[in-house]
Design a protein around this motif. Structure first.
Motif, PDB file in Angstrom:
ATOM      1  N   ALA A   1       1.068  -0.931   0.132  1.00 59.25           N
ATOM      2  CA  ALA A   1       0.107   0.070   0.127  1.00 59.25           C
ATOM      3  C   ALA A   1       0.740   1.280  -0.016  1.00 59.25           C
ATOM      4  N   SER A   2       1.954   1.163   0.710  1.00 61.97           N
ATOM      5  CA  SER A   2       3.087   2.449   0.714  1.00 61.97           C
ATOM      6  C   SER A   2       3.856   2.214  -0.452  1.00 61.97           C
ATOM      7  N   GLN A   3       4.767   3.237  -0.670  1.00 56.34           N
ATOM      8  CA  GLN A   3       5.983   3.130  -1.569  1.00 56.34           C
ATOM      9  C   GLN A   3       6.887   2.256  -0.806  1.00 56.34           C
ATOM     10  N   VAL A   4       7.399   1.107  -1.640  1.00 55.77           N
ATOM     11  CA  VAL A   4       8.630   0.600  -1.065  1.00 55.77           C
ATOM     12  C   VAL A   4       9.612   0.065  -2.363  1.00 55.77           C
ATOM     13  N   TRP A   5      10.929   0.338  -1.924  1.00 58.52           N
ATOM     14  CA  TRP A   5      11.785  -0.256  -2.769  1.00 58.52           C
ATOM     15  C   TRP A   5      12.820  -1.087  -2.345  1.00 58.52           C
ATOM     16  N   ILE A   6      13.204  -2.191  -2.987  1.00 60.42           N
ATOM     17  CA  ILE A   6      14.294  -3.111  -2.371  1.00 60.42           C
ATOM     18  C   ILE A   6      15.338  -3.462  -3.488  1.00 60.42           C
TER      19      ILE A   6
ATOM     20  N   LEU B   1       4.285 -10.469  15.116  1.00 61.40           N
ATOM     21  CA  LEU B   1       3.740  -9.516  14.046  1.00 61.40           C
ATOM     22  C   LEU B   1       2.510  -9.910  13.180  1.00 61.40           C
ATOM     23  N   ASP B   2       2.494 -11.402  12.913  1.00 59.31           N
ATOM     24  CA  ASP B   2       1.450 -11.857  12.015  1.00 59.31           C
ATOM     25  C   ASP B   2      -0.002 -11.579  12.501  1.00 59.31           C
ATOM     26  N   GLN B   3       0.166 -11.394  14.029  1.00 54.87           N
ATOM     27  CA  GLN B   3      -1.256 -11.213  14.741  1.00 54.87           C
ATOM     28  C   GLN B   3      -1.475  -9.736  14.847  1.00 54.87           C
ATOM     29  N   HIS B   4      -0.608  -8.721  14.426  1.00 55.31           N
ATOM     30  CA  HIS B   4      -0.897  -7.390  14.775  1.00 55.31           C
ATOM     31  C   HIS B   4      -0.957  -6.577  13.792  1.00 55.31           C
ATOM     32  N   LEU B   5      -0.397  -7.036  12.713  1.00 57.42           N
ATOM     33  CA  LEU B   5      -0.411  -6.191  11.257  1.00 57.42           C
ATOM     34  C   LEU B   5      -1.793  -6.047  10.671  1.00 57.42           C
ATOM     35  N   SER B   6      -2.339  -5.037  10.047  1.00 52.72           N
ATOM     36  CA  SER B   6      -3.233  -5.000   9.375  1.00 52.72           C
ATOM     37  C   SER B   6      -3.221  -5.802   8.188  1.00 52.72           C
ATOM     38  N   ALA B   7      -4.502  -6.177   7.649  1.00 55.55           N
ATOM     39  CA  ALA B   7      -4.207  -7.036   6.399  1.00 55.55           C
ATOM     40  C   ALA B   7      -3.633  -6.514   5.416  1.00 55.55           C
ATOM     41  N   GLN B   8      -3.772  -5.074   5.098  1.00 55.72           N
ATOM     42  CA  GLN B   8      -2.930  -4.430   4.119  1.00 55.72           C
ATOM     43  C   GLN B   8      -1.366  -4.724   4.338  1.00 55.72           C
ATOM     44  N   ARG B   9      -0.973  -4.413   5.596  1.00 51.92           N
ATOM     45  CA  ARG B   9       0.450  -4.380   5.909  1.00 51.92           C
ATOM     46  C   ARG B   9       0.874  -5.777   5.956  1.00 51.92           C
ATOM     47  N   SER B  10      -0.037  -6.871   6.095  1.00 56.96           N
ATOM     48  CA  SER B  10       0.441  -7.973   5.919  1.00 56.96           C
ATOM     49  C   SER B  10       0.769  -8.516   4.418  1.00 56.96           C
ATOM     50  N   ASN B  11      -0.220  -8.086   3.825  1.00 55.82           N
ATOM     51  CA  ASN B  11      -0.135  -8.494   2.190  1.00 55.82           C
ATOM     52  C   ASN B  11       1.329  -7.665   1.839  1.00 55.82           C
ATOM     53  N   GLY B  12       1.775  -6.520   2.001  1.00 53.51           N
ATOM     54  CA  GLY B  12       2.752  -5.692   1.928  1.00 53.51           C
ATOM     55  C   GLY B  12       4.097  -6.375   2.247  1.00 53.51           C
ATOM     56  N   LEU B  13       4.014  -6.934   3.336  1.00 51.73           N
ATOM     57  CA  LEU B  13       5.082  -7.555   3.909  1.00 51.73           C
ATOM     58  C   LEU B  13       5.321  -8.865   3.323  1.00 51.73           C
ATOM     59  N   ARG B  14       4.327  -9.785   2.996  1.00 51.20           N
ATOM     60  CA  ARG B  14       4.469 -11.025   2.077  1.00 51.20           C
ATOM     61  C   ARG B  14       4.992 -10.439   0.623  1.00 51.20           C
ATOM     62  N   ALA B  15       4.541  -9.391   0.030  1.00 53.76           N
ATOM     63  CA  ALA B  15       5.061  -8.978  -1.184  1.00 53.76           C
ATOM     64  C   ALA B  15       6.462  -8.736  -1.032  1.00 53.76           C
ATOM     65  N   MET B  16       7.126  -7.932   0.037  1.00 48.13           N
ATOM     66  CA  MET B  16       8.373  -7.843   0.214  1.00 48.13           C
ATOM     67  C   MET B  16       9.182  -9.286   0.170  1.00 48.13           C
ATOM     68  N   ILE B  17       8.754  -9.980   0.842  1.00 50.53           N
ATOM     69  CA  ILE B  17       9.357 -11.249   1.260  1.00 50.53           C
ATOM     70  C   ILE B  17       9.541 -11.840  -0.013  1.00 50.53           C
ATOM     71  N   VAL B  18       8.311 -12.012  -0.735  1.00 50.70           N
ATOM     72  CA  VAL B  18       8.432 -12.665  -2.012  1.00 50.70           C
ATOM     73  C   VAL B  18       9.416 -12.163  -3.134  1.00 50.70           C
ATOM     74  N   ARG B  19       9.517 -10.771  -2.936  1.00 47.83           N
ATOM     75  CA  ARG B  19      10.451 -10.213  -3.816  1.00 47.83           C
ATOM     76  C   ARG B  19      11.728 -10.339  -3.616  1.00 47.83           C
ATOM     77  N   ILE B  20      12.194 -10.545  -2.027  1.00 47.99           N
ATOM     78  CA  ILE B  20      13.390 -10.706  -1.674  1.00 47.99           C
ATOM     79  C   ILE B  20      13.797 -12.237  -2.081  1.00 47.99           C
ATOM     80  N   GLN B  21      12.723 -12.958  -1.740  1.00 47.99           N
ATOM     81  CA  GLN B  21      13.306 -14.491  -2.132  1.00 47.99           C
ATOM     82  C   GLN B  21      13.192 -14.821  -3.583  1.00 47.99           C
TER      83      GLN B  21
END
Length: 143
Positions: free
Chosen positions: A50-55, A112-132
């Protein structure tokens, strides 16, 4: 799991309150060096956040033992903190270790899996997918 990530796990165990943990994540993001503006380009942007992210990856060596590091940046403070945690998890390990890491399980240790919003969780997954994916692509190109 890296020593840096293990230190974060231990710090989170010490912090009882989720708000304290949340502040700690934000503080970790504040300590990260900014990403050079010239590296904030479409090729390094992470889709699905949802936010701007660069890796931006840096891989030294060849094959499964090549060492992986990355720089990251976000316009959202909590996301910068998540990038700092990802840095502790994935920086200075081999590309094979990056691919083999169960990042969801690692983040579950932090709660963190229990306390992040759904939108933040999706973004975190996207960052992990990108890195891997970056590490997997390096493995594939070297074989």
């Amino acid at each position: 799991m890296t020593e840096d990530f293990q230190e974060i796990v231990e710090t989170f165990e010490f912090l009882d309150d989720w708000e304290d943990r949340y502040r700690h994540v934000i503080d970790m993001g504040k300590t990260m060096p900014p990403l050079d503006e010239t590296l904030r380009v479409p090729a390094t942007k992470v889709d699905g956040c949802a936010s701007q992210v660069w890796i931006v990856p840096h891989i030294e060596g060849n094959g499964p033992e090549a060492v992986f590091t990355f720089q990251g940046e976000s316009d959202a403070m909590i996301v910068r903190g998540l990038i700092a945690i990802l840095s502790a998890l994935f920086n200075n390990v081999t590309v094979q270790q990056v691919v083999d890491t169960d990042a969801a399980a690692a983040f579950a240790q932090l709660g963190l899996d229990q306390h992040l919003s759904a939108q933040r969780s999706n973004g975190l997954r996207a960052m992990i997918v990108r890195i891997q994916s970056l590490a997997q692509n390096k493995l594939a190109s070297d074989s």
